[in-house]
Design a protein around this motif. Structure first.
Motif, PDB file in Angstrom:
ATOM      1  N   MET A   9       0.823  -1.210   0.000  1.00 27.04           N
ATOM      2  CA  MET A   9       0.000   0.000   0.000  1.00 27.04           C
ATOM      3  C   MET A   9       0.856   1.259   0.000  1.00 27.04           C
ATOM      4  SD  MET A   9      -3.131   0.902   2.626  1.00 27.04           S
ATOM      5  CE  MET A   9      -2.153   0.939   4.135  1.00 27.04           C
ATOM      6  N   ASN A  10       0.514   2.181  -0.887  1.00 24.89           N
ATOM      7  CA  ASN A  10       1.017   3.552  -0.870  1.00 24.89           C
ATOM      8  C   ASN A  10      -0.210   4.450  -0.755  1.00 24.89           C
ATOM      9  OD1 ASN A  10       2.227   6.028  -1.184  1.00 24.89           O
ATOM     10  ND2 ASN A  10       2.955   5.673  -3.264  1.00 24.89           N
ATOM     11  N   PRO A  11      -0.700   4.672   0.470  1.00 29.35           N
ATOM     12  CA  PRO A  11      -1.994   5.338   0.636  1.00 29.35           C
ATOM     13  C   PRO A  11      -1.918   6.833   0.356  1.00 29.35           C
ATOM     14  CG  PRO A  11      -0.995   4.978   2.758  1.00 29.35           C
ATOM     15  CD  PRO A  11      -0.095   4.311   1.763  1.00 29.35           C
ATOM     16  N   PRO A  12      -3.006   7.418  -0.142  1.00 23.01           N
ATOM     17  CA  PRO A  12      -3.051   8.881  -0.276  1.00 23.01           C
ATOM     18  C   PRO A  12      -3.117   9.513   1.098  1.00 23.01           C
ATOM     19  CG  PRO A  12      -5.213   7.961  -0.682  1.00 23.01           C
ATOM     20  CD  PRO A  12      -4.285   6.788  -0.517  1.00 23.01           C
ATOM     21  N   PHE A  13      -2.606  10.728   1.201  1.00 22.46           N
ATOM     22  CA  PHE A  13      -2.685  11.401   2.495  1.00 22.46           C
ATOM     23  C   PHE A  13      -3.373  12.760   2.380  1.00 22.46           C
ATOM     24  CE2 PHE A  13       1.332  12.634   0.598  1.00 22.46           C
ATOM     25  CZ  PHE A  13       1.436  13.992   0.849  1.00 22.46           C
ATOM     26  N   LEU A  45       4.122  11.930   8.509  1.00 20.37           N
ATOM     27  CA  LEU A  45       2.790  11.489   8.903  1.00 20.37           C
ATOM     28  C   LEU A  45       2.851  10.522  10.095  1.00 20.37           C
ATOM     29  CD1 LEU A  45       1.179  11.063   5.383  1.00 20.37           C
ATOM     30  CD2 LEU A  45       0.906  12.947   6.990  1.00 20.37           C
ATOM     31  N   PRO A  46       1.973  10.692  11.087  1.00 20.85           N
ATOM     32  CA  PRO A  46       2.059   9.947  12.351  1.00 20.85           C
ATOM     33  C   PRO A  46       1.291   8.630  12.311  1.00 20.85           C
ATOM     34  CG  PRO A  46       0.369  11.634  12.528  1.00 20.85           C
ATOM     35  CD  PRO A  46       0.942  11.761  11.139  1.00 20.85           C
ATOM     36  N   TYR A  47       1.860   7.625  11.655  1.00 22.81           N
ATOM     37  CA  TYR A  47       1.165   6.351  11.505  1.00 22.81           C
ATOM     38  C   TYR A  47       1.622   5.286  12.498  1.00 22.81           C
ATOM     39  CZ  TYR A  47      -0.649   8.088   7.039  1.00 22.81           C
ATOM     40  OH  TYR A  47      -1.300   8.810   6.067  1.00 22.81           O
ATOM     41  N   LEU A  62      -0.444   1.747  13.651  1.00 20.33           N
ATOM     42  CA  LEU A  62       0.160   0.466  13.269  1.00 20.33           C
ATOM     43  C   LEU A  62       0.370  -0.416  14.501  1.00 20.33           C
ATOM     44  CD1 LEU A  62       2.757   1.709  10.632  1.00 20.33           C
ATOM     45  CD2 LEU A  62       0.997  -0.008  10.187  1.00 20.33           C
ATOM     46  N   SER A  63       0.861   0.176  15.561  1.00 19.49           N
ATOM     47  CA  SER A  63       1.079  -0.591  16.791  1.00 19.49           C
ATOM     48  C   SER A  63      -0.227  -1.118  17.364  1.00 19.49           C
ATOM     49  CB  SER A  63       1.780   0.287  17.835  1.00 19.49           C
ATOM     50  OG  SER A  63       3.067   0.660  17.390  1.00 19.49           O
ATOM     51  N   GLY A  64      -1.297  -0.333  17.222  1.00 19.55           N
ATOM     52  CA  GLY A  64      -2.571  -0.754  17.761  1.00 19.55           C
ATOM     53  C   GLY A  64      -3.294  -1.792  16.925  1.00 19.55           C
ATOM     54  N   LYS A 102      -4.609   6.556   8.228  1.00 26.04           N
ATOM     55  CA  LYS A 102      -4.893   5.793   9.447  1.00 26.04           C
ATOM     56  C   LYS A 102      -6.063   4.840   9.222  1.00 26.04           C
ATOM     57  CE  LYS A 102      -3.227   9.374  12.623  1.00 26.04           C
ATOM     58  NZ  LYS A 102      -3.619  10.349  13.677  1.00 26.04           N
ATOM     59  N   ARG A 103      -7.096   5.333   8.569  1.00 21.21           N
ATOM     60  CA  ARG A 103      -8.255   4.476   8.293  1.00 21.21           C
ATOM     61  C   ARG A 103      -7.868   3.325   7.382  1.00 21.21           C
ATOM     62  NH1 ARG A 103     -12.196   1.398   9.442  1.00 21.21           N
ATOM     63  NH2 ARG A 103     -13.843   1.241   7.859  1.00 21.21           N
ATOM     64  N   LEU A 104      -7.033   3.580   6.389  1.00 26.15           N
ATOM     65  CA  LEU A 104      -6.624   2.526   5.460  1.00 26.15           C
ATOM     66  C   LEU A 104      -5.760   1.479   6.157  1.00 26.15           C
ATOM     67  CD1 LEU A 104      -5.949   4.711   2.316  1.00 26.15           C
ATOM     68  CD2 LEU A 104      -7.695   2.938   2.536  1.00 26.15           C
ATOM     69  N   ILE A 105      -4.971   1.878   7.126  1.00 25.51           N
ATOM     70  CA  ILE A 105      -4.195   0.908   7.910  1.00 25.51           C
ATOM     71  C   ILE A 105      -5.139  -0.013   8.673  1.00 25.51           C
ATOM     72  CG2 ILE A 105      -2.653   0.665   9.892  1.00 25.51           C
ATOM     73  CD1 ILE A 105      -1.274   3.270   8.913  1.00 25.51           C
ATOM     74  N   GLU A 106      -6.165   0.546   9.278  1.00 24.35           N
ATOM     75  CA  GLU A 106      -7.144  -0.269  10.008  1.00 24.35           C
ATOM     76  C   GLU A 106      -7.876  -1.228   9.074  1.00 24.35           C
ATOM     77  OE1 GLU A 106      -8.151   3.197  13.333  1.00 24.35           O
ATOM     78  OE2 GLU A 106      -9.514   2.819  11.658  1.00 24.35           O
ATOM     79  N   VAL A 107      -8.221  -0.750   7.873  1.00 21.40           N
ATOM     80  CA  VAL A 107      -8.893  -1.602   6.895  1.00 21.40           C
ATOM     81  C   VAL A 107      -7.969  -2.734   6.457  1.00 21.40           C
ATOM     82  CG1 VAL A 107      -9.858  -1.667   4.564  1.00 21.40           C
ATOM     83  CG2 VAL A 107     -10.449   0.211   6.092  1.00 21.40           C
ATOM     84  N   ALA A 108      -6.701  -2.404   6.229  1.00 21.06           N
ATOM     85  CA  ALA A 108      -5.738  -3.426   5.821  1.00 21.06           C
ATOM     86  C   ALA A 108      -5.584  -4.491   6.901  1.00 21.06           C
ATOM     87  CB  ALA A 108      -4.387  -2.774   5.518  1.00 21.06           C
ATOM     88  N   ALA A 109      -5.558  -4.083   8.162  1.00 21.39           N
ATOM     89  CA  ALA A 109      -5.419  -5.047   9.256  1.00 21.39           C
ATOM     90  C   ALA A 109      -6.583  -6.034   9.259  1.00 21.39           C
ATOM     91  CB  ALA A 109      -5.322  -4.316  10.589  1.00 21.39           C
TER      92      ALA A 109
END
Length: 334
Positions: free
Chosen positions: A265-269, A305-307, A311-313, A281-288
């Motif tokens: 993933m190279n998500p838009p910001f 960007l503060p990801y 990611l840890s969560g 952040k939403r896309l990280i949650e969806v990917a998980a």
């Protein structure tokens, strides 16, 4: 509440400079976005065209007739809502000229900060404009479709399709249409060994990342591409023939049914001018959620960007595995 660009687009009807189209006509709306209010007396059959999935969904929810590409022909009028991309704006005007009947009216509006003044000047050099009005931090101008399509042909010739790195076919308006963006290139240069199984590319664009994954993966059972830009996904169909399936989808709101071993993933910001880290952040949650137990996410992001916290969560483990002064690469395991 209507945006300034939409208010500018409909301003000629508000002032009486243009007659409101009646019930016996059909109107094409290129670059349509949700939130507009039709002028009083507007009775024409309105056909909206919007290829960005979140806006398409919002227009559909508002009960507008909307498609990702133009359908039909013989429109009496076309509305063009110009954006920031010069090439896309000119191609939309070319499309309007091709779809509207001779003598039909084409109305173009946009914000001054997005270059509408220069677009108006370029168009005036190609075809006589009927009039123009400044309003709401923008400009609206209109013209009549001539008997021939010479102007449309010139606009298309000025904005041709592009072949990036002698293999990837793109068109103006797509993200990074004329070059490989630096984040995706960095990710490709650092693809880990052992990618295999069921794989997905989230925010696939025109397919650069997925094409390289297809070539370097040790074995592939499934390769799915997800992208919100309809035209970019159509380009990816051509650029990634190894792919299994293509999903025109808003990943932030529409569920992913498949479960994967790997997601790249190279998500838009951002969607406007300002950074919107909540999208990533939403896309990280969806990917998980879309990964199998033990599945891995490989992601590139802009360094500021503060990801890390999300990611840890969302994952059992995550780490930065590379990067440079502009980007950082993460590998996370579910």
């Amino acid at each position: 509440m209507m945006s300034d660009s939409l208010k500018t687009l409909f301003y000629p009807f508000e002032t009486g400079a243009l007659d409101v189209p009646g019930a016996a006509s059909s109107v094409l709306f290129l670059g349509a976005v949700p939130g507009f209010r039709l002028p009083q007396g507007f009775g024409a059959d309105l056909h909206c065209v919007q290829g960005f999935r979140p806006q398409f969904n919002a227009l559909h929810l508002a009960r507008h007739k909307v498609t990702p590409q133009v359908q039909g022909e013989g429109y009496a009028m076309a509305l063009v809502l110009a954006g920031r991309h010069r090439g896309q704006n000119e191609l939309w005007i070319a499309q309007a000229l091709e779809q509207v009947i001779p003598g039909g009216t084409i109305i173009v509006a946009g914000l001054k900060e997005n270059g509408i003044a220069s677009l108006r000047k370029r168009m005036a050099g190609l075809i006589p404009l009927v009039d123009a009005l400044p309003k709401y931090h923008g400009i609206v101008f209109w013209l009549h479709r001539p008997a021939t399509l010479e102007v449309a042909e010139k606009l298309r010739a000025n904005n041709p399709s592009v072949v990036v790195e002698s293999r990837f076919h793109t068109t103006p308006g797509m993200f990074s249409f004329d070059r490989v963006d630096a984040g995706s290139r960095l990710l490709v240069e650092n693809l880990p060994v052992g990618i295999s199984g069921d794989i997905a590319d989230f925010c696939a664009g025109w397919g650069f990342l997925a094409a390289h994954v297809a070539e370097r993966a040790t074995s592939i059972n499934l390769l799915d591409l997800y992208e919100a830009d309809f035209e970019a996904l159509e380009a990816a169909r051509r650029n990634v023939p190894q792919a299994s399936r293509f999903f025109w989808q808003d990943l932030t709101t529409e569920p992913v049914e498949q479960r994967y071993d790997w997601i790249v993933m190279n998500p838009p910001f951002h969607q406007g001018r300002a950074a919107e880290p909540d999208i990533g952040k939403r896309l990280i949650e969806v990917a998980a959620k879309a990964l199998k137990q033990g599945g891995r996410l490989l992601m590139v992001a802009n360094r500021q960007l503060p990801y890390e916290a999300v990611l840890s969560g969302a994952f059992v483990s995550s780490q930065e595995i590379g990067g440079d002064n502009r980007f950082k690469l993460f590998l996370a395991r579910k």
